[in-house]
Design a protein around this motif. Structure first.
Motif, short mmCIF file in Angstrom:
data_model
loop_
_atom_site.label_atom_id
_atom_site.label_comp_id
_atom_site.label_asym_id
_atom_site.label_seq_id
_atom_site.Cartn_x
_atom_site.Cartn_y
_atom_site.Cartn_z
N GLU A 114 38.37 38.01 37.72
CA GLU A 114 38.21 37.10 39.07
C GLU A 114 39.45 37.24 39.92
O GLU A 114 39.41 37.25 41.02
CB GLU A 114 38.34 35.52 38.56
CG GLU A 114 36.82 35.28 37.94
CD GLU A 114 35.51 35.72 38.54
OE1 GLU A 114 35.65 35.25 39.88
OE2 GLU A 114 34.56 36.20 38.08
N ALA A 115 40.52 37.41 39.18
CA ALA A 115 41.83 37.45 39.92
C ALA A 115 43.12 37.91 38.97
O ALA A 115 42.99 37.44 37.67
CB ALA A 115 42.23 36.07 40.57
N ASP A 116 44.13 38.41 39.49
CA ASP A 116 45.13 38.40 38.43
C ASP A 116 45.78 36.99 38.33
O ASP A 116 45.94 36.15 38.98
CB ASP A 116 46.53 39.34 39.11
CG ASP A 116 46.01 40.61 39.55
OD1 ASP A 116 44.93 40.95 39.34
OD2 ASP A 116 46.71 41.40 40.45
N ARG A 117 46.50 36.80 37.03
CA ARG A 117 47.01 35.39 36.31
C ARG A 117 48.21 35.82 35.71
O ARG A 117 48.58 36.71 34.97
CB ARG A 117 45.78 34.89 35.61
CG ARG A 117 44.55 34.74 36.58
CD ARG A 117 43.79 33.54 35.75
NE ARG A 117 42.39 33.58 36.36
CZ ARG A 117 41.94 33.09 37.41
NH1 ARG A 117 42.67 32.55 38.40
NH2 ARG A 117 40.74 33.09 37.65
N CYS A 118 48.87 34.64 35.82
CA CYS A 118 50.03 34.61 34.81
C CYS A 118 49.71 33.79 33.43
O CYS A 118 48.63 33.35 33.51
CB CYS A 118 51.37 34.13 35.40
SG CYS A 118 51.10 32.43 36.09
N VAL A 119 50.54 33.86 32.70
CA VAL A 119 50.32 33.25 31.28
C VAL A 119 49.77 31.80 31.47
O VAL A 119 48.91 31.30 30.89
CB VAL A 119 51.44 33.43 30.34
CG1 VAL A 119 51.08 32.42 29.12
CG2 VAL A 119 51.70 34.81 29.97
N HIS A 120 50.64 31.07 32.13
CA HIS A 120 50.37 29.60 32.20
C HIS A 120 49.23 29.35 33.02
O HIS A 120 48.27 28.58 32.76
CB HIS A 120 51.44 28.77 32.96
CG HIS A 120 51.74 29.04 34.71
ND1 HIS A 120 51.06 28.04 35.46
CD2 HIS A 120 52.38 29.91 35.16
CE1 HIS A 120 51.09 28.42 36.46
NE2 HIS A 120 52.11 29.49 36.77
N GLU A 121 48.63 30.23 33.75
CA GLU A 121 47.38 30.16 34.53
C GLU A 121 46.12 30.19 33.62
O GLU A 121 45.20 29.49 33.44
CB GLU A 121 47.25 31.07 35.68
CG GLU A 121 48.00 30.58 36.91
CD GLU A 121 47.98 31.62 37.91
OE1 GLU A 121 47.80 31.16 39.00
OE2 GLU A 121 47.88 32.82 37.66
N LEU A 122 46.37 31.24 32.76
CA LEU A 122 45.34 31.42 31.56
C LEU A 122 45.33 30.12 30.55
O LEU A 122 44.36 29.94 29.93
CB LEU A 122 45.79 32.70 30.85
CG LEU A 122 45.48 34.02 31.68
CD1 LEU A 122 46.41 35.28 31.11
CD2 LEU A 122 44.09 34.15 32.00
N ILE A 143 38.01 37.96 25.31
CA ILE A 143 36.86 38.20 26.29
C ILE A 143 37.09 37.04 27.27
O ILE A 143 36.82 37.37 28.53
CB ILE A 143 35.61 38.00 25.45
CG1 ILE A 143 35.21 39.06 24.46
CG2 ILE A 143 34.33 37.57 26.41
CD1 ILE A 143 34.05 38.73 23.42
N ALA A 144 37.38 36.22 26.92
CA ALA A 144 37.51 34.88 28.32
C ALA A 144 38.87 35.23 28.85
O ALA A 144 38.81 35.28 30.01
CB ALA A 144 38.03 33.55 27.41
N ILE A 145 39.89 36.19 28.27
CA ILE A 145 41.15 36.61 29.22
C ILE A 145 40.54 37.41 30.50
O ILE A 145 40.81 37.50 31.44
CB ILE A 145 42.18 36.92 28.32
CG1 ILE A 145 42.85 35.96 27.74
CG2 ILE A 145 43.25 37.98 29.03
CD1 ILE A 145 43.78 36.37 26.71
N VAL A 146 39.64 38.51 29.79
CA VAL A 146 39.14 39.70 30.40
C VAL A 146 38.39 38.92 31.84
O VAL A 146 38.46 39.41 32.77
CB VAL A 146 38.52 40.60 29.67
CG1 VAL A 146 37.44 41.72 30.80
CG2 VAL A 146 39.24 41.47 28.83
#
Length: 136
Positions: free
Chosen positions: A71-79, A63-66
């Motif tokens: 908000e914006a496209d993100r790569c793994v390290h940003e998540l 849910i938090a990832i969605v």
């Protein structure tokens, strides 16, 4: 909408430790045949697919990832940074979301940038979060 909490999130894992979800129910036919009609004239297969999608969205980390990808496209390290969750766990949850058709990854150099496949999916999550917050 505000980003997800900065504290560590629960993994949302099953008893085996996998970030997978509940077993199939009685309406969930494993074949691709349409099957008998269910509520609103939907086939058993359509209901099973909807159930699979909802199960893929059921874990708090997913849910938090969605919400982050809304908000914006993100790569793994940003998540990892935004959610304060270990990289292997983020990757596992992204794999579940990707398999369910919720997110899509695009390689950019050494990184894979993830985005939501469809805004409808973000609305499902936002509406669920708003619903539970109304009751508090």
């Amino acid at each position: 909408m505000a980003p997800a909490s900065t504290g560590a999130l629960s993994a949302g894992t099953g008893t085996s430790g996998d970030p997978v979800t509940a077993p199939a129910g009685p309406l969930e036919a494993s074949g691709s045949a349409p099957g008998p009609q269910g509520p609103l004239g939907l086939s058993g297969a359509a209901l099973a697919d909807a159930g699979d999608l909802l199960r893929a969205l059921a874990a708090p980390v997913r849910i938090a990832i969605v919400l982050q990808l809304r908000e914006a496209d993100r790569c793994v390290h940003e998540l990892v940074d935004a959610l304060d969750v270990a990289q292997p766990l983020i990757s596992q949850h992204l794999r579940v979301l990707k398999t369910a058709g919720v997110v899509q990854g695009e390689r950019r150099g050494r990184e894979v940038v993830y985005r939501l496949v469809d805004d409808h999916l973000a609305h499902i999550v936002v509406d669920a979060v708003a619903h539970v917050q109304e009751g508090k």
